[in-house]
Design an enzyme around this catalytic site. Structure first.
Site, PDB file in Angstrom:
ATOM      1  N   CYS A   1       0.822  -1.197   0.000  1.00 13.70           N
ATOM      2  CA  CYS A   1       0.000   0.000   0.000  1.00 13.70           C
ATOM      3  C   CYS A   1       0.867   1.262   0.000  1.00 13.70           C
ATOM      4  O   CYS A   1       1.568   1.550  -0.955  1.00 13.70           O
ATOM      5  CB  CYS A   1      -0.966  -0.066   1.177  1.00 13.70           C
ATOM      6  SG  CYS A   1      -2.404   0.992   1.025  1.00 13.70           S
ATOM      7  N   HIS A   2       0.870   2.045   1.083  1.00 14.17           N
ATOM      8  CA  HIS A   2       1.696   3.240   1.203  1.00 14.17           C
ATOM      9  C   HIS A   2       3.093   2.917   1.751  1.00 14.17           C
ATOM     10  O   HIS A   2       3.934   3.807   1.865  1.00 14.17           O
ATOM     11  CB  HIS A   2       1.031   4.264   2.135  1.00 14.17           C
ATOM     12  CG  HIS A   2      -0.163   4.925   1.541  1.00 14.17           C
ATOM     13  ND1 HIS A   2      -1.397   4.308   1.472  1.00 14.17           N
ATOM     14  CD2 HIS A   2      -0.328   6.159   1.002  1.00 14.17           C
ATOM     15  CE1 HIS A   2      -2.266   5.132   0.920  1.00 14.17           C
ATOM     16  NE2 HIS A   2      -1.645   6.266   0.613  1.00 14.17           N
TER      17      HIS A   2
END
Length: 187
Positions: free
Chosen positions: A113-114
């Site tokens: 994800c991030h």
């Protein structure tokens, strides 16, 4: 999954704002494969987890401060996401230096994800093929990465995934990715 990671010690680097499922599910897969994990953070005590960045989702106890940890102590590194988590990690010198030393070691690193934001700050994505949450793909490209939109991407020692929706594939893949590494830390 049997005990592919028996005797392996995995660092999980996270802080407040970590996406709960992105820490919890991969850690469960690692445990299921026989690994030990340590949650490293930039402050002691507990870190606050989130669900979709918006809702409080409990806490996780910190095992060790990243400032007291060394890449030599671990066989692999997991970087979960959540928007606030890697944004804080990338502003912390100790966290960035830990990631830099892990990259330099050649040991496997998985980010979801991030999570790759911390790899950007460590100047480690240039020339790498990666994926991530859509909103940080421009950052990855600007840092020199080749960005693709795939469930799980492996490039050398790096493995990346896009989002919580990819967790089933990511969890299977990190066990395989970490098991391929021949490096083992003592004890």
């Amino acid at each position: 999954m049997a005990q592919e990671l028996q005797g392996r010690k995995i660092a999980i680097l996270a802080t407040d704002g970590v996406e709960r499922v992105e820490l919890e599910q991969p850690r469960g897969a690692l445990y299921g494969a026989g690994a030990r994990t340590e949650l490293l953070s930039i402050h002691p005590g507990e870190i606050q987890a989130r669900q979709w960045d918006l809702n409080a989702a409990g806490t996780f106890p910190v095992d060790r401060l990243v400032s007291d940890a060394s890449a030599d102590d671990y066989d692999a590194l997991l970087l979960p996401g959540g928007t606030m988590n890697p944004d804080q990690l990338r502003m912390n010198r100790d966290a960035v230096n830990f990631v830099k030393s892990f990259v330099a070691s050649g040991k496997p690193i998985a980010a979801i994800c991030h999570g790759p934001w911390t790899l950007v700050e460590a100047d480690a994505v240039r020339g790498r093929r990666l994926t991530s949450w859509p909103s940080i793909r421009t950052d990855l490209r600007n840092a020199g990465a080749e960005v693709v939109d795939e469930e799980v991407v492996t490039d050398g020692s790096f493995m990346t995934s896009r989002s919580p929706a990819d967790l089933p594939a990511f969890c299977r893949a990190i066990v395989e990715h970490f098991a391929r590494s021949e490096r083992r830390v003592p004890g």
